[in-house]
Every structure is written in structure tokens, then in C-alpha cells.
Design an enzyme around this catalytic site. Structure first.
Site, mmCIF file in Angstrom:
data_model
loop_
_atom_site.group_PDB
_atom_site.id
_atom_site.type_symbol
_atom_site.label_atom_id
_atom_site.label_comp_id
_atom_site.label_asym_id
_atom_site.label_seq_id
_atom_site.Cartn_x
_atom_site.Cartn_y
_atom_site.Cartn_z
ATOM 1 N N GLY A 85 38.021 30.224 39.742
ATOM 2 C CA GLY A 85 38.474 30.684 38.473
ATOM 3 C C GLY A 85 39.804 31.083 38.403
ATOM 4 O O GLY A 85 40.634 30.661 39.501
ATOM 5 N N ARG A 88 45.275 33.747 38.140
ATOM 6 C CA ARG A 88 46.588 34.297 37.666
ATOM 7 C C ARG A 88 46.864 33.197 35.959
ATOM 8 O O ARG A 88 48.049 33.164 35.868
ATOM 9 C CB ARG A 88 47.694 33.737 38.437
ATOM 10 C CG ARG A 88 47.753 32.441 39.193
ATOM 11 C CD ARG A 88 48.987 32.388 40.218
ATOM 12 N NE ARG A 88 48.636 31.406 41.259
ATOM 13 C CZ ARG A 88 49.262 31.148 42.064
ATOM 14 N NH1 ARG A 88 50.379 31.968 42.357
ATOM 15 N NH2 ARG A 88 49.030 30.227 43.072
ATOM 16 N N LYS A 108 50.278 31.041 32.385
ATOM 17 C CA LYS A 108 49.902 30.837 33.964
ATOM 18 C C LYS A 108 50.883 31.562 34.692
ATOM 19 O O LYS A 108 52.382 31.434 34.601
ATOM 20 C CB LYS A 108 50.246 29.631 34.245
ATOM 21 C CG LYS A 108 49.702 28.835 35.651
ATOM 22 C CD LYS A 108 49.619 27.695 35.966
ATOM 23 C CE LYS A 108 49.471 27.145 37.349
ATOM 24 N NZ LYS A 108 49.351 25.695 37.492
ATOM 25 N N GLY A 121 48.530 37.563 41.229
ATOM 26 C CA GLY A 121 48.314 36.864 39.800
ATOM 27 C C GLY A 121 49.795 36.456 39.115
ATOM 28 O O GLY A 121 49.682 35.985 38.199
ATOM 29 N N ARG A 172 51.264 26.761 29.306
ATOM 30 C CA ARG A 172 50.702 25.458 29.562
ATOM 31 C C ARG A 172 49.870 25.150 28.549
ATOM 32 O O ARG A 172 49.190 25.853 27.999
ATOM 33 C CB ARG A 172 50.045 25.322 30.991
ATOM 34 C CG ARG A 172 49.593 23.827 31.099
ATOM 35 C CD ARG A 172 49.141 23.819 32.828
ATOM 36 N NE ARG A 172 47.937 24.424 33.057
ATOM 37 C CZ ARG A 172 47.466 24.335 34.378
ATOM 38 N NH1 ARG A 172 48.072 23.633 35.160
ATOM 39 N NH2 ARG A 172 46.323 25.022 34.654
ATOM 40 N N ARG A 179 37.331 21.656 34.078
ATOM 41 C CA ARG A 179 37.545 20.727 35.301
ATOM 42 C C ARG A 179 36.060 20.497 35.851
ATOM 43 O O ARG A 179 35.041 20.985 35.592
ATOM 44 C CB ARG A 179 38.115 21.560 36.464
ATOM 45 C CG ARG A 179 39.472 22.469 35.956
ATOM 46 C CD ARG A 179 39.683 23.758 36.656
ATOM 47 N NE ARG A 179 40.723 24.382 36.118
ATOM 48 C CZ ARG A 179 42.038 24.469 36.294
ATOM 49 N NH1 ARG A 179 42.260 23.807 37.386
ATOM 50 N NH2 ARG A 179 42.728 25.306 35.641
ATOM 51 N N ASP A 248 38.660 21.210 41.527
ATOM 52 C CA ASP A 248 38.916 22.302 40.575
ATOM 53 C C ASP A 248 40.377 22.135 40.043
ATOM 54 O O ASP A 248 40.746 22.542 39.053
ATOM 55 C CB ASP A 248 39.288 23.823 41.137
ATOM 56 C CG ASP A 248 39.995 23.721 42.369
ATOM 57 O OD1 ASP A 248 39.786 23.216 43.471
ATOM 58 O OD2 ASP A 248 41.186 24.571 42.224
ATOM 59 N N ASP A 258 47.730 20.577 37.227
ATOM 60 C CA ASP A 258 48.282 21.596 38.309
ATOM 61 C C ASP A 258 49.150 20.790 39.304
ATOM 62 O O ASP A 258 48.669 20.367 39.993
ATOM 63 C CB ASP A 258 46.810 22.122 39.265
ATOM 64 C CG ASP A 258 46.067 23.007 38.352
ATOM 65 O OD1 ASP A 258 46.726 23.903 37.704
ATOM 66 O OD2 ASP A 258 44.996 23.078 38.542
#
Length: 477
Positions: A85, A88, A108, A121, A172, A179, A248, A258
Site C-alpha cells: 500500500g 508515503r 509522494k 513516510g 506525481r 497496479r 506493485d 516508480d
């Protein structure tokens, strides 16, 4: 000034997230705004320049925002974690751009959430700017990607292995943050109803054409497989190494997501690994097509109950699609390689011609980007990249016999002059830590138009000097 957002994910998928708020940033400052992206999203860049520090630190929410931390699971380096999950990150909501496309807006590095698993986080300035840079590099190359809308500093310091670092938050933008791991979260709990609910949402948002198919969930799976095969082929064609292809980190939309320990390869070697935590080379450059299939197999496992009520028939249907993934990837890769080599029509020998060049490049450590770029205009300059050019001399006439009349033009359009060279990325980040963003801004300018050769940017076309040493990257954001 703020802007309005929608919340279709939160509205349509209750139970798929936790409502949460960003931690307070003591002294937020807007470091950089991606004005072009803001305009594309239908936002007001000037207003965001004025008020973006509060908005992009979570201190002032967009109109209609309901911040949520999304739930997902994932296979990390092959081992399954049933609950990961957003530890952060917070999804603020969605905006529809000027072309009518929906995009997530996510913070993020905005603080702990219920999924933080002991972390703080937060994010440091360097990793935030790194993701900003690499996302823009991929966008400039025409590769589907998430992008940074803004970077803010928070006015606090955070503790990392390197010591105390300035905190920062990345805003972002993504087609969505769904995902493979999102499906895995509910499939692992045996909640087929939620898997179906998520699939219906993903179909409507990303692949609406599959809803009318005789078997819509199978058609959806095939569409994801096609999008991912095309994406990974494009990574490979520019020498990009994601570094952490966990499930993920695999977006259903077919976007690159990512940017942690990623980097662009210089000297061609299929075993190239940059990530400091990839000790076994699972996500090495040459393994990325294999991990594509592995990840898609994990997605298929979550969707089996939707394919057919009979488990055996469901597996057979999934296998039919999965068995095509390798051919899909190779088709995209070979089509792209033909463009990179400027070949004249398709020919049965094209795969061998490309493969033989790659074998030579690997044996002699030729630079991936420079080899293809120089072939477009100056074979002698390409030859100089090989320590022992005799084998290249033997290969060259075969390529020249297949080269199209407009090869130089086609190759210039397919082979970038500039990529995000690792030493230039590190130079920009080091300068940013000193308070100097000029190298960052200049690199962004270079990466916005990577296919055009400009004398003033020649230094950005060259590999790292030997003194740069072996490059290692780290998970940061």
C-alpha cells in the site's frame, strides 16, 4: 489558487483505500513546477507558481479532494507481501486534461499512512528530483510514463543512511495508480467480488473497448499484456533498466511507474544491474522481458475466477494469452530495432543482423546510445567505439546492404542523441543539495528534446568518465 479534482477511484471502489491526510510541512517551498504538464492538464501554471507550495505539500487541498492511501500487495524480488500500500503517498484525486484523458494527482513523500510499515513516510530532495528527471527523460523519449507536476521542499530535515537531508514531496501524475499488486491484494484475501469490481473499474478507465468483448475480462487481460509488452520493448530499445520490477511497480495502464533505482545503461551488457539491493540480478537489463511474463502470470492468477467458473478452463484461457506475451514483446522489439537500424522493409535476416551487432557491442563494451546514434550518420565514428573494430567491419556490409534510402532520417528519429546519463543526473542532484538548481534545469532542457543534436549540449551525449566509477542506485522515493 487551487483546482478541482474528481474522485472516481474513491467513489467507485470503497474498501480499496484508507482516507488520510498529509503531514504538515513546516515551511513548504515550491522548488519546481512542470508548467507544460500543468497546462496540458488544464491547470493554471501562473496560479500554481503562486500557491503551489501549499497545494503540493498537502497544506491546501484542491476543491473536491479526498486524500486516500491506496491498498495493494505485491511480489518483491519474487517474494509475496500480502499488504504493502501507499506508505508515503496520498492520492488527492483526478483531473481530466485538455484531450479528455483522466489522470491521478498524487503526493509522494507526504508522511506516514496506515501502510507505512514503520517508515517515516517522507522523501528526501535527491530522490524526488531524480524521479522528476527520469520521468521527463522517458516522456521526451516518447515512452509511456508517470510524470512530475511539481517538487516542493518541506522545510524539515529527514534522517537517511547518508545523514540528515532536506525533505521534499513529489506531485506525481499518472493515468492511474492501479497496479498488478492492487489485484493481488484482494485476490490473496479470496475476495473475488472486489477483484471483479476492480477489473470493471480498470476496464472502464483504461480499456473500455474490451467491455464489449465476448469475454471482457480475458480481453482486458490481453490488453494489459499487449500494453506491457510494448512498454518493456521500448525500455529495452533505449537501454533503460527499471531496477525494481516488482508486481506493485507494474501499472495496469501500461505506463512506467516508480523511478527508484532505475538508470540508463551505457556500455552494453545484458547483465547490467544498477540497484544496490538487486544482489542476484533478478531485474538486470536482459531479464526484463522475462520478468514481464512472470508479472503477467501473477496478474492472470488474480483474474482466473473471472475468466471461467471452471478452474481448469480458466487456466487454459489465461495460458493462451500468456503464451503470446513473448511473441508480442519480440514483435515490438524487432519493429523498434528495424527503426533504430534504418532497415529497408522487413526481412527474415533482421533478427540475426541486430543480434550479431548486439553480440559485438557486448563483447567490446560499446556504448548503447552512441553506437546506434553514430551509425545513423557516421559509420567511422561508430567503428571507433569498438576496441577491436575488425568484427564490426565484417558486420557493416551486411547492414549497409539492408539500409533504407532514408535510413539516416529514420535512425535519427529512433535513436536519441541524449539520454539521462548517470553522471549528469548525479551532478544535477549534488548541485541541488547545495542549493543550485541550474544543472537540474539544464538537464531538463536537454531531455525535453533528446533526438536533436545541439552543439551546446555535446557534453550530455557522452558516457561517464572513468573516474565516475561503478554506478549504484538506491530506492529513495
Amino acid at each position: 489558487m487551487t483546482f478541482a479534482v474528481d474522485n472516481s477511484y474513491a467513489r467507485d471502489l470503497p474498501g480499496f483505500y484508507v482516507e488520510w491526510q498529509a503531514a504538515r510541512a513546516p515551511a513548504p517551498r515550491l522548488l519546481r513546477l512542470n508548467r507544460g504538464l500543468a497546462f496540458q492538464l488544464g491547470l493554471d501554471p501562473d496560479g500554481l507558481e503562486r500557491d503551489g507550495a501549499l497545494v503540493f505539500s498537502g497544506g491546501r487541498l484542491p476543491e473536491g479532494a479526498m486524500p486516500i492511501a491506496q491498498a495493494y500487495a505485491g511480489h518483491q524480488f519474487g517474494g509475496f507481501s500480502p499488504q504493502l500500500g501507499d506508505g508515503r503517498a496520498l492520492l488527492l484525486g483526478e483531473v481530466t486534461d485538455r484531450a479528455g484523458r483522466r489522470h491521478d494527482i498524487q503526493l509522494k513523500g507526504s508522511g506516514r499512512t496506515p501502510f507505512s510499515r514503520g517508515g517515516d513516510g517522507k522523501a528526501a530532495l535527491g530522490p524526488v528530483l531524480r524521479e522528476y528527471l527520469i520521468g521527463e527523460a522517458m516522456h521526451g523519449l516518447g515512452i509511456p510514463t508517470t510524470r512530475a507536476l511539481a517538487a516542493v521542499t518541506t522545510g524539515e530535515t529527514i534522517l537517511r543512511q547518508e545523514g540528515e537531508l532536506p525533505g521534499a514531496i513529489l506531485t506525481r501524475v499518472a493515468a492511474s495508480h492501479i497496479r498488478v499488486g492492487t489485484f493481488q491484494f484482494f485476490a490473496a484475501r479470496g475476495d473475488d467480488a472486489k477483484v471483479r469490481q476492480l477489473a470493471d473499474y480498470a476496464i472502464a478507465r483504461h480499456y473500455p473497448e474490451t467491455a464489449a468483448a465476448d469475454q471482457p475480462y480475458l480481453a482486458f487481460y490481453e490488453a494489459v499484456a499487449e500494453a506491457q509488452a510494448a512498454l518493456i520493448a521500448r525500455w529495452m530499445l533505449v537501454g533503460f533498466i527499471h531496477g525494481v520490477m516488482n508486481t506493485d511497480n507494474m501499472a495496469i495502464s501500461g505506463e512506467t511507474i516508480d523511478y527508484g533505482p532505475c538508470a540508463f545503461m551505457e556500455a552494453y551488457d545484458p547483465a547490467t544491474v544498477f540497484s544496490s539491493i538487486d544482489h542476484q540480478g533478478r531485474y538486470a537489463y536482459g531479464n526484463q522481458p522475462l520478468i514481464l511474463e512472470w508479472n503477467l502470470a501473477r496478474l492472470a492468477e488474480t483474474l482466473l475466477p473471472l475468466f471461467d467458473a471452471d478452474p481448469d478452463r480458466a487456466v487454459a484461457k489465461a495460458s493462451e494469452v500468456l503464451d503470446t506475451v513473448g511473441a508480442r514483446y519480440r514483435g515490438h522489439w524487432l519493429a523498434g530495432m528495424r527503426e533504430k537500424l534504418g532497415l529497408w522493409h522487413d526481412h527474415g535476416d533482421d533478427l540475426a543482423l541486430a543480434g550479431d551487432l548486439l553480440t559485438l557491442m557486448a563483447a567490446q563494451g560499446a556504448d548503447w546510445t552512441l553506437t546506434f546514434r553514430r551509425l545513423a550518420t557516421d559509420a567511422d565514428a561508430a567503428r571507433a567505439l569498438f576496441r577491436d573494430p575488425s568484427a564490426f567491419d565484417a558486420w557493416l556490409p551486411r547492414w549497409q546492404a539492408r539500409r533504407a534510402p532514408d535510413a539516416a532520417m529514420r535512425m535519427a528519429a529512433a535513436n536519441p542523441a541524449c539520454i539521462a546519463r548517470n553522471h549528469k543526473v548525479e551532478e544535477a542532484l549534488a548541485a541541488a543539495y547545495r542549493g543550485d538548481l541550474a544543472p537540474f534545469d539544464r538537464l531538463i532542457e536537454v531531455l525535453a528534446d533528446p533526438f536533436t543534436e545541439r552543439p551546446e549540449f555535446e557534453a550530455y551525449t557522452l558516457p561517464a568518465p572513468a573516474s565516475f566509477g561503478r554506478y549504484r542506485t538506491f530506492c529513495g522515493t
